[in-house]
Design a protein around this motif. Sequence first.
Motif, PDB file in Angstrom:
ATOM      1  N   SER A 113       0.980  -1.123   0.046  1.00  0.00           N
ATOM      2  CA  SER A 113      -0.179  -0.167   0.230  1.00  0.00           C
ATOM      3  C   SER A 113       0.976   1.422  -0.032  1.00  0.00           C
ATOM      4  CB  SER A 113      -0.886  -0.510   1.290  1.00  0.00           C
ATOM      5  OG  SER A 113      -1.714  -1.196   1.515  1.00  0.00           O
ATOM      6  N   GLY A 114       1.644   1.280  -1.302  1.00  0.00           N
ATOM      7  CA  GLY A 114       2.475   2.894  -0.528  1.00  0.00           C
ATOM      8  C   GLY A 114       2.038   3.202  -1.368  1.00  0.00           C
ATOM      9  N   GLY A 115       1.277   3.822  -2.008  1.00  0.00           N
ATOM     10  CA  GLY A 115       0.433   4.747  -2.668  1.00  0.00           C
ATOM     11  C   GLY A 115      -0.055   5.844  -1.966  1.00  0.00           C
ATOM     12  N   SER A 116      -0.553   4.744  -0.736  1.00  0.00           N
ATOM     13  CA  SER A 116      -1.693   5.498   0.346  1.00  0.00           C
ATOM     14  C   SER A 116      -0.774   5.814   1.298  1.00  0.00           C
ATOM     15  CB  SER A 116      -2.464   3.776   0.794  1.00  0.00           C
ATOM     16  OG  SER A 116      -3.515   3.417  -0.286  1.00  0.00           O
ATOM     17  N   ALA A 117       0.736   5.010   1.773  1.00  0.00           N
ATOM     18  CA  ALA A 117       1.559   5.765   2.215  1.00  0.00           C
ATOM     19  C   ALA A 117       1.996   7.127   1.847  1.00  0.00           C
ATOM     20  CB  ALA A 117       2.250   4.765   3.014  1.00  0.00           C
ATOM     21  N   ALA A 118       2.357   7.018   1.274  1.00  0.00           N
ATOM     22  CA  ALA A 118       3.067   8.234   0.199  1.00  0.00           C
ATOM     23  C   ALA A 118       2.124   9.511   0.185  1.00  0.00           C
ATOM     24  CB  ALA A 118       3.381   7.866  -0.888  1.00  0.00           C
ATOM     25  N   ALA A 119       1.233   9.145   0.283  1.00  0.00           N
ATOM     26  CA  ALA A 119      -0.051   9.978  -0.262  1.00  0.00           C
ATOM     27  C   ALA A 119      -0.672  10.647   0.958  1.00  0.00           C
ATOM     28  CB  ALA A 119      -1.677   9.805  -0.902  1.00  0.00           C
ATOM     29  N   VAL A 120      -0.279   9.696   1.862  1.00  0.00           N
ATOM     30  CA  VAL A 120      -0.639  11.043   3.550  1.00  0.00           C
ATOM     31  C   VAL A 120       0.241  11.003   4.373  1.00  0.00           C
ATOM     32  CG1 VAL A 120      -1.164   9.812   5.765  1.00  0.00           C
ATOM     33  CG2 VAL A 120      -2.436   8.989   3.785  1.00  0.00           C
ATOM     34  N   CYS A 139       4.368  -2.017   6.822  1.00  0.00           N
ATOM     35  CA  CYS A 139       5.406  -1.599   5.977  1.00  0.00           C
ATOM     36  C   CYS A 139       5.626  -0.414   5.788  1.00  0.00           C
ATOM     37  CB  CYS A 139       5.548  -2.720   5.043  1.00  0.00           C
ATOM     38  SG  CYS A 139       6.702  -2.630   3.368  1.00  0.00           S
ATOM     39  N   PRO A 140       4.613  -0.545   4.745  1.00  0.00           N
ATOM     40  CA  PRO A 140       4.720   1.349   4.272  1.00  0.00           C
ATOM     41  C   PRO A 140       4.685   2.497   4.704  1.00  0.00           C
ATOM     42  CG  PRO A 140       2.347   0.301   3.373  1.00  0.00           C
ATOM     43  CD  PRO A 140       3.614  -0.596   3.502  1.00  0.00           C
ATOM     44  N   ALA A 141       3.523   2.364   5.878  1.00  0.00           N
ATOM     45  CA  ALA A 141       3.528   3.163   7.596  1.00  0.00           C
ATOM     46  C   ALA A 141       4.413   3.356   7.972  1.00  0.00           C
ATOM     47  CB  ALA A 141       2.376   2.950   8.508  1.00  0.00           C
ATOM     48  N   ALA A 142       5.098   1.899   7.981  1.00  0.00           N
ATOM     49  CA  ALA A 142       6.849   2.106   9.343  1.00  0.00           C
ATOM     50  C   ALA A 142       8.733   3.623   7.741  1.00  0.00           C
ATOM     51  CB  ALA A 142       7.540   0.969   9.245  1.00  0.00           C
ATOM     52  N   PHE A 143       7.951   2.401   6.754  1.00  0.00           N
ATOM     53  CA  PHE A 143       9.027   3.963   5.935  1.00  0.00           C
ATOM     54  C   PHE A 143       8.207   4.302   5.108  1.00  0.00           C
ATOM     55  CE2 PHE A 143      10.854  -0.301   3.341  1.00  0.00           C
ATOM     56  CZ  PHE A 143      10.895  -1.548   4.525  1.00  0.00           C
ATOM     57  N   CYS A 144       7.107   5.296   5.880  1.00  0.00           N
ATOM     58  CA  CYS A 144       7.001   6.236   5.313  1.00  0.00           C
ATOM     59  C   CYS A 144       6.262   7.065   6.610  1.00  0.00           C
ATOM     60  CB  CYS A 144       5.832   6.333   4.021  1.00  0.00           C
ATOM     61  SG  CYS A 144       6.038   6.014   2.275  1.00  0.00           S
ATOM     62  N   GLY A 145       6.616   6.981   7.484  1.00  0.00           N
ATOM     63  CA  GLY A 145       6.728   7.679   8.721  1.00  0.00           C
ATOM     64  C   GLY A 145       5.363   8.209   9.160  1.00  0.00           C
ATOM     65  N   ILE A 146       4.540   7.013   9.045  1.00  0.00           N
ATOM     66  CA  ILE A 146       2.361   7.595   9.438  1.00  0.00           C
ATOM     67  C   ILE A 146       2.334   6.295   9.793  1.00  0.00           C
ATOM     68  CG2 ILE A 146       2.357   8.922   6.889  1.00  0.00           C
ATOM     69  CD1 ILE A 146       0.919   6.727   6.581  1.00  0.00           C
TER      70      ILE A 146
END
Lengths: 432, 89
Positions: A113-120, A139-146
């Motif tokens: 869900s990398g697009g969702s994480a990057a958008a937030v 995983c994307p929440a952790a990598f993007c800081g959300i």
Amino acid sequence: MGIFAFSAPDPCNAFITRIPEAEYGDGKLAGVSIAVKDNISTKGIPTTCGSKILEGYIPPYDAHVVELLRAEGAAIVGKTNMDEFGMGTTTENSAYGPTLNPADRERVPGGSSGGSAAAVASGMVAMALGTDTGGSIRCPAAFCGIVGMKPTYGRVSRYGLVAYANSLEQIGPMAANVPDISLLLQVLTCHDPRDSTSITAPYTHTPDPDIHGLKVGVPEEYFGKGVDPRVASIVWEGISLLERLGAEIITCRMPSMDYALAAYYVTCMSEASSNLARFDGVRYGPPADPKKQWHESFQERRRDGFGKEVRRRVMLGTFALSSGYYGKYYAKAQSARRNVAADFSRLFSEVDVLAGPTMPTIAFRVGEKSDPLSMYLSDILTVPANLAGVPAISVPCGKVDGMPVGLQIMGRWCADERVIDVAYAFEEGVSA
Amino acid sequence: MISERDVLHIAELADIGIIREELDEFTGQFNDILDYFDILDQVEAGAGAETGLYNVFRDDEVVPSLPPDEILGNAGETEDGFFRAPRVM
């Protein structure tokens, strides 16, 4: 009421489809802009699952979660990029190009869900929906800081989610902070007879940061081989903060971690091999050639429409279920899965939640994980919660080399409320 | 060890088209991944995944469904209200 319109471009390629003007309604989510992962059906809005095989497909109905969001006044502003059908840990594996990490565009945002994480994370939207089969929200929440949460299996309806591995996946909330996660979960948890695994357990909780006397288990395996020592160290600092906030820290063991990842991959590949048989070019997506024989046309359509990772998983899943190999792979994976669930049950009779890193490392550089097995191995800390169906959240826990790290909190089956409380206590504690 | 012939056989079973140039790459990767899956050999065979599961039944009642033209709207070829598929025989 009102209209949401994007004010800026999309430099990280977070979206596959953006809605030019999305309307807000009335309700708990009035005035909230929400991005939806592109494997969740949206009536009248293209839904591709990040795949060429669904190019041009426009669902004639909304997923249950999308109905719920609309009913509470949210504006659905677009569909986010993802690894094709959710198969990946980086969001590089999309037919619509990779998504980049807003914290460093040389790095991946995590996946699927990398697009969702990057958008937030980049502030384009307030909240987003992701899906988590083996860590694809956390995983994307952790990598993007959300913050990102996989709810208890069955608490959120999967009706309208394009299936990849039914027994593992859940739709869940992604947002900048824990109260927003809690608000979104209030809207998403609603029994739905159209999903036969849907349970009646509405989440009506308001986060409470008091964790005095809470028992936090820390499995040694979560700090074992493959975990970057710098990530381990910063997550331990986070766990110490929980202790200062009144929790009791108890180290423990989770022996089934030895084979949990193998059990996960055999299971999800097997389920994918069956689920993805529906993409035959007959009912949706670019059409098959009706003048050719069935198998020839079917194979051509899937060769051209699916990327390599999807074909790899469908083939390996077919192999794991085939005569002569079923006992060695699929049946053993199901026994292993029961052992994972038994480990959680044993630990949750001694502690209230489990804590550890969400991911063993910080976000990979774009192109770094070119070998499939090495990418699979990075899911080791997230897959146990999916195998057991228990809730798990990732909450930001500092940075290594300027890149965000996630603290993962896992809880008892249907104790999503407790998991959210601990994450909230941590979030408040960090900012205090 | 999985051979290139095995991979072609699996692709045929799975109805997944692969091209010759991909065969070597897929074969190597399948062997690496299946070697890793051997760790499951240490798991004792159990009763399977059935424990704790039960069927959820409901009455078979007629409820409104989506209009056929909306369902057919995404198909490449249709004929007289049906999907048109490649020949099977």
